[in-house]
Design an enzyme around this catalytic site. Structure first.
Site, short mmCIF file in Angstrom:
data_model
loop_
_atom_site.label_atom_id
_atom_site.label_comp_id
_atom_site.label_asym_id
_atom_site.label_seq_id
_atom_site.Cartn_x
_atom_site.Cartn_y
_atom_site.Cartn_z
N SER A 127 -32.83 -27.14 27.39
CA SER A 127 -32.34 -25.89 27.96
C SER A 127 -32.81 -25.68 29.39
CB SER A 127 -32.73 -24.71 27.06
OG SER A 127 -32.11 -23.52 27.49
N HIS A 128 -33.61 -24.65 29.61
CA HIS A 128 -34.04 -24.26 30.95
C HIS A 128 -35.32 -24.96 31.38
CE1 HIS A 128 -35.92 -21.83 27.90
NE2 HIS A 128 -36.87 -21.49 28.74
N LYS A 140 -31.61 -30.73 18.85
CA LYS A 140 -31.50 -29.79 17.74
C LYS A 140 -30.24 -30.09 16.95
CE LYS A 140 -29.09 -26.09 20.25
NZ LYS A 140 -29.08 -24.64 20.57
N ASP A 292 -28.05 -22.26 33.27
CA ASP A 292 -29.25 -23.09 33.13
C ASP A 292 -28.92 -24.54 32.82
OD1 ASP A 292 -28.33 -22.63 30.56
OD2 ASP A 292 -30.34 -22.64 29.68
N ASP A 294 -28.49 -26.41 30.13
CA ASP A 294 -27.44 -26.78 29.18
C ASP A 294 -26.29 -25.80 29.13
OD1 ASP A 294 -29.03 -24.81 27.99
OD2 ASP A 294 -28.60 -25.50 25.97
N ASP A 296 -26.11 -22.46 28.53
CA ASP A 296 -25.99 -21.33 27.60
C ASP A 296 -26.55 -20.02 28.16
OD1 ASP A 296 -28.66 -22.06 27.43
OD2 ASP A 296 -28.74 -22.14 25.24
N ARG A 297 -27.42 -20.09 29.15
CA ARG A 297 -27.98 -18.86 29.73
C ARG A 297 -27.20 -18.45 30.97
NH1 ARG A 297 -34.46 -18.58 28.83
NH2 ARG A 297 -34.49 -19.48 26.74
N THR A 359 -36.02 -13.36 17.69
CA THR A 359 -35.59 -14.20 18.79
C THR A 359 -35.10 -15.54 18.24
OG1 THR A 359 -37.09 -13.17 20.37
CG2 THR A 359 -36.36 -15.40 20.87
N GLU A 378 -29.60 -11.68 23.98
CA GLU A 378 -31.04 -11.58 24.00
C GLU A 378 -31.53 -11.47 25.43
OE1 GLU A 378 -31.99 -15.10 21.85
OE2 GLU A 378 -31.80 -16.40 23.60
N GLU A 379 -32.72 -10.95 25.60
CA GLU A 379 -33.21 -10.64 26.94
C GLU A 379 -33.46 -11.88 27.78
OE1 GLU A 379 -36.42 -11.49 28.10
OE2 GLU A 379 -36.70 -12.59 26.23
N SER A 380 -33.58 -13.03 27.16
CA SER A 380 -33.88 -14.25 27.91
C SER A 380 -32.59 -14.86 28.46
CB SER A 380 -34.64 -15.25 27.05
OG SER A 380 -33.95 -15.54 25.86
N LYS A 391 -25.26 -19.10 22.80
CA LYS A 391 -25.17 -18.39 24.07
C LYS A 391 -24.16 -19.12 24.95
CE LYS A 391 -29.63 -19.00 24.91
NZ LYS A 391 -30.27 -19.44 23.66
#
Length: 558
Positions: A127-128, A140, A292, A294, A296-297, A359, A378-380, A391
């Site tokens: 991810s990030h 995953k 980010d 991958d 998703d953010r 989370t 979510e906040e992240s 996401k």
């Protein structure tokens, strides 16, 4: 990333199947976002193979029909993809869907799992987290709905990694993933797909591309999107520049690199510095955004205006009529526990349920599958709808382009409207990074031990109304998750949450979430950081942060 649309007739090559003896490795328990470790750990002979074989071992024979495979293109992605493909062949999967060159954004992987009715997918990403030979790698398993696997499956995978003694792998024959085509190895059909086209077609079905295109051509919309040299560059160029007509160069840092250009692919105010500097200029575009590693953010900004992820989620919910995907209503929404309560107040205004989960995106899966919610976040920096089970960064940007176009307002004005209607949550997250794991666990354990005794205590004028350790019961499958973070509620509606991050690869990150609610008044009078600064002091005092960790200030504030 050359995504050529080319297809040739299927060819069959027989490969030799080998059983390789192995031994268990310690520490292969998947976290909230899979198994993440340093590249050097994954490069150990048998380490990746053990985990992949353990995933396959927990799948019933009837669940070895179709598997999606792909990752974010970080260092070691290409080697790992070939190993997984060869192992899937050896384990008798009938069909594999793989992104060209092994590239798949995480939301695109979820899309392909759902579109091709796969039994699941292996997504390779940290991810990030930074990438490169000395940095991070991750893997995953997502289930058949496209969602990250629930704890029942990840626990079974972990149990298998502790007893595994062999893995199967196919040898010989080329695994050609550099173009779209179909080929066969043994009894396994392998289809290499252009995920950029697949994902773009999905977005076209969810948003009004004609109206958005007109918005760009008429100068109403303008955009700067920072792909951070990560996976979303090709997706963003195709959608924003080619399909919607954003000015050439609207997508910056668009070429995916194995080390993300040496940067930290976390879309926040610290790491997306180039975007933030661009949005501070007088000629800044209407909307600034980033994604980010991958894909998703998401980060959303306006000119000199940061949209917190919690407010972004709430604003999308409040203005859902602007998004064709939600034309028939939201039905319900969901947020992770540390996310601010802004969404709760919007849900109350809309008279729809709002669910609070731990989370980890996997906790939204059952609610989405059951049709109880259509929007979650979510906040992240994670937001998404019911079109996938992950996401989705680019999707969130398309939401904000739609909001700006349909309301005729800037991001700053959309926030003001949100606050005027439902009040404001001044909200910040303080990250204490690189903490010794034993000290981090000590801090959380000490807080847990004193949580019930905090009621009635006062700190810097904040009086504790109640405190607890958050537990969650899934109302769909009745599964329970405990010890999901420590919540401290104050009499004035303020809140502090403590939890350990589940996405690091070494040491530990203590996340402290600060929220102060204001329902009326001048919402622009204070910045979120200033408004929550005293709560940050209270958090350090209650947790004995400095005494235990030696840290007097957070590493990152978002």
């Amino acid at each position: 990333m050359n995504l050529l649309r080319h297809k040739r007739g299927a060819t069959t090559v027989n490969m030799k199947i080998r059983s390789i003896g192995t031994r268990p490795f310690e520490g292969q328990k998947p976290g909230t976002s899979g198994l993440r470790k340093k590249v050097a750990i994954f490069e150990q002979p048998g380490y990746l193979e053990n985990f992949v074989q353990s995933v396959f071992n927990v799948l019933a024979p009837q669940d070895r029909d179709t598997l999606v495979i792909g990752g974010d293109g970080r260092y070691y992605n290409d080697q790992a993809i070939e190993v997984i493909v060869r192992m899937a062949i050896a384990n008798d999967f009938k069909r594999l869907i793989v992104g060209v060159n092994g590239f798949l954004s995480t939301p695109a992987a979820s899309l392909l799992i759902r579109k091709y009715q796969a039994n699941g997918g292996l997504v390779l990403s940290a991810s990030h987290n930074p990438a490169g030979p000395d940095q991070d790698f991750g893997i995953k398993f997502n289930n058949a709905s496209g969602s990250p696997a629930p704890e029942s499956i990840t626990n079974a995978i972990h149990a298998n990694t502790r007893t595994i003694s062999e893995y199967l792998i196919a040898e010989g024959g080329d695994i050609e993933l550099d173009r779209t085509h179909v080929f066969t190895r043994n009894q396994t059909e392998i289809e290499v797909v252009d995920s950029v086209t697949e994902y773009t077609e999905l977005m076209q079905s969810l948003f009004d591309f004609d109206r958005l295109r007109s918005g760009f051509s008429e100068g109403v919309l303008s955009l700067c999107f920072d792909a951070m040299h990560a996976i979303t560059g090709p997706y963003a160029r195709e959608i924003f520049e080619k399909q919607l007509g954003a000015a050439p160069g609207s997508v910056i840092n668009a070429e995916p690199l194995q080390d993300f250009g040496g940067g930290h692919p976390d879309p926040n105010l610290v790491h997306a510095r180039q975007l933030i500097e661009r949005m501070a200029k007088k000629d800044a575009p209407l909307l600034g955004a980033a994604s980010d590693g991958d894909g998703d953010r998401n980060l959303i900004t306006g000119q000199n205006c940061f949209v917190s992820p919690s407010d972004s989620l709430a604003a999308i919910a409040l203005n859902y009529q602007c998004i064709p995907q939600f034309a028939d209503g939201l039905k319900g929404v969901a947020r992770s526990m540390p996310t601010s309560t802004a969404l709760d107040r919007v849900a109350k205004k809309l008279n729809i349920p709002c669910y609070e989960t731990p989370t980890g995106w996997k906790f939204f899966g059952n609610l989405l599958d059951a049709g109880k919610v259509r929007l979650c976040g979510e906040e992240s920096f994670g937001t998404s709808g019911d079109h996938v089970r992950e996401k989705d960064g680019i999707w969130a940007v398309l939401c904000w382009l739609s909001l700006c176009l349909e309301t005729g307002k800037s991001p700053a004005d959309i926030l003001q409207d949100l606050w005027q209607q439902t009040g404001r949550s001044y909200y910040c997250r303080h990250d204490y990074e690189g903490v010794d794991a034993d000290k981090a666990n000590q801090l959380i354990d000490d807080l847990t031990d004193q949580v019930t005794a905090l009621k009635g205590e006062s700190f810097e004028g904040f009086s504790v109304e109640h405190a607890d350790v958050f537990s969650y019961r899934d109302e769909v499958d009745q599964s329970e998750s405990h010890n999901q973070g420590i919540r401290i509620f104050f009499n004035d509606g303020s809140r502090i949450v403590f939890r350990l991050s589940g996405t690091g690869t070494d040491s530990a990150t203590i996340r402290v979430y600060l929220e102060r609610v204001q329902l009326t008044g001048d919402f622009a009078a204070e910045s979120a950081q200033d408004a929550t600064a005293l709560l940050g002091t209270v958090a350090r005092k209650i947790s004995r942060m400095t005494e235990i960790t030696g840290m007097t200030e957070p590493t990152v504030i978002t």
